[in-house]
Design an enzyme around this catalytic site. Sequence first.
Site, PDB file in Angstrom:
ATOM      1  N   HIS A 175       0.567  -1.793   3.704  1.00  0.00           N
ATOM      2  CA  HIS A 175      -0.511  -2.281   4.567  1.00  0.00           C
ATOM      3  C   HIS A 175      -1.879  -1.780   4.116  1.00  0.00           C
ATOM      4  CE1 HIS A 175      -1.936  -4.466   7.884  1.00  0.00           C
ATOM      5  NE2 HIS A 175      -0.979  -4.178   8.761  1.00  0.00           N
ATOM      6  N   ASP A 182      -2.740  -7.275   3.999  1.00  0.00           N
ATOM      7  CA  ASP A 182      -2.740  -7.497   5.438  1.00  0.00           C
ATOM      8  C   ASP A 182      -1.574  -8.402   5.831  1.00  0.00           C
ATOM      9  OD1 ASP A 182      -5.020  -5.963   5.871  1.00  0.00           O
ATOM     10  OD2 ASP A 182      -6.341  -7.669   5.399  1.00  0.00           O
TER      11      ASP A 182
END
Length: 418
Positions: free
Chosen positions: A392, A396
Amino acid sequence: MTTEIKLPRLGQGMESGTIVKWLKSEGDQIEKGEPLYELDTDKVTQEVEADASGVLLKIAVQEGEVEVGKTIAVIGEAGEKVEEPEAAKVDEDEQEEGSPGPARERQREQGREVSAREHLAELRQRSTTDGRVKASPLARRIARERGLDLANIAGTGPEGRVVAEDVERAAASGAPAVTAVAPSPSGSEPQSQEIEVEQLSSMRKTIARRLTEAWQAPVFQLSVTVDMERAQAVRAKLVGMHTDGAKPTLSDLLTKVCAAALMRHRAVNALYKGDAIELHPTANVGIAVAVPNGLVVPVIRSAERLSIAEIANARAALVDRARAGKLQQGDLDGGTFTISNLGMYGIERFIAVLNPPQAAILAVGSVEDRVVAVDGQPAVRPRMEITLTCDHRAVDGATGAQFLTTVKQFLEEPGLAL
């Protein structure tokens, strides 16, 4: 003029390597680029080529672990005087402070040998129970294969237990062989099983270190189910057209599809480097390959530019080298994305652990026939589940979802990937 041969850094993060054996002897004529020695790194064992031409004047390190950048040999002209290589020198200041020099180390080694002989009887006494030598199952098997008598081998394990290394050492030193094997007495109680301890290999240590790094990353997973009817039909046509080389597989088709999707979603074709994210212009797809006692990830470079037949040939060559232990460091470096396929083992779905510094990895399950609704009617279709794990910090959720959706579309309609 002499040339010092230093241990090279063959891959990112490599700090040391283990010299397995030299392919040349002192006094041999060497040509630049000629295989000089075998080096075991945390990923592969490979032959390392000579950096210069000349005569191998000195081998400073015969075998064992050496730090990157240390001098291991000297090449020069015949008859040229060789200064003691830096790796073989003993620090004079350390000797003055009482650190062991060569002479003192030899004395200690002799002392250890004497001590070992003095305690041999004691070790045998402690390592036996009712006339049976305590030994690990692996040590027993090796001794049986080598024809060695465990009673003649001093054990160095807990309470004098004979371990595999003791048997190997005894075999190398020419221990007496067993002349006869007595059968187990009938009606005797079953022998208690002993725990066998295996030391971690350099590969397993690297796997442990890298997986620990992976679990420190904030990751998320996305999963989709893919209709594989069209993909299987394309693969069947490719096999029908197959004439030479490796036969195309669904994994090869998947590699091509992922490479095409990575070019459309370059944010996934990325490496997370702490304070920066590297976006790569080509899809270097790593294929996770199981090898004895480990896992390696050889890389198919610029997969988006290759045909499926070319990918199949590259994949087959890499897998063959991996299972034969012949991979080179260059086969493992440079990956930007990894595919882990356990479908051949009947695994329907799983989550793959990130392969740092790569930003994503795809886990591929088996193709299973399932009853699904098609135009409101039940139908049997081949389905496959795939799961994308993303870092992450670099990718995204929406970006990962778009990439996975593209992979699904390309597999369900392979023509879209063209």
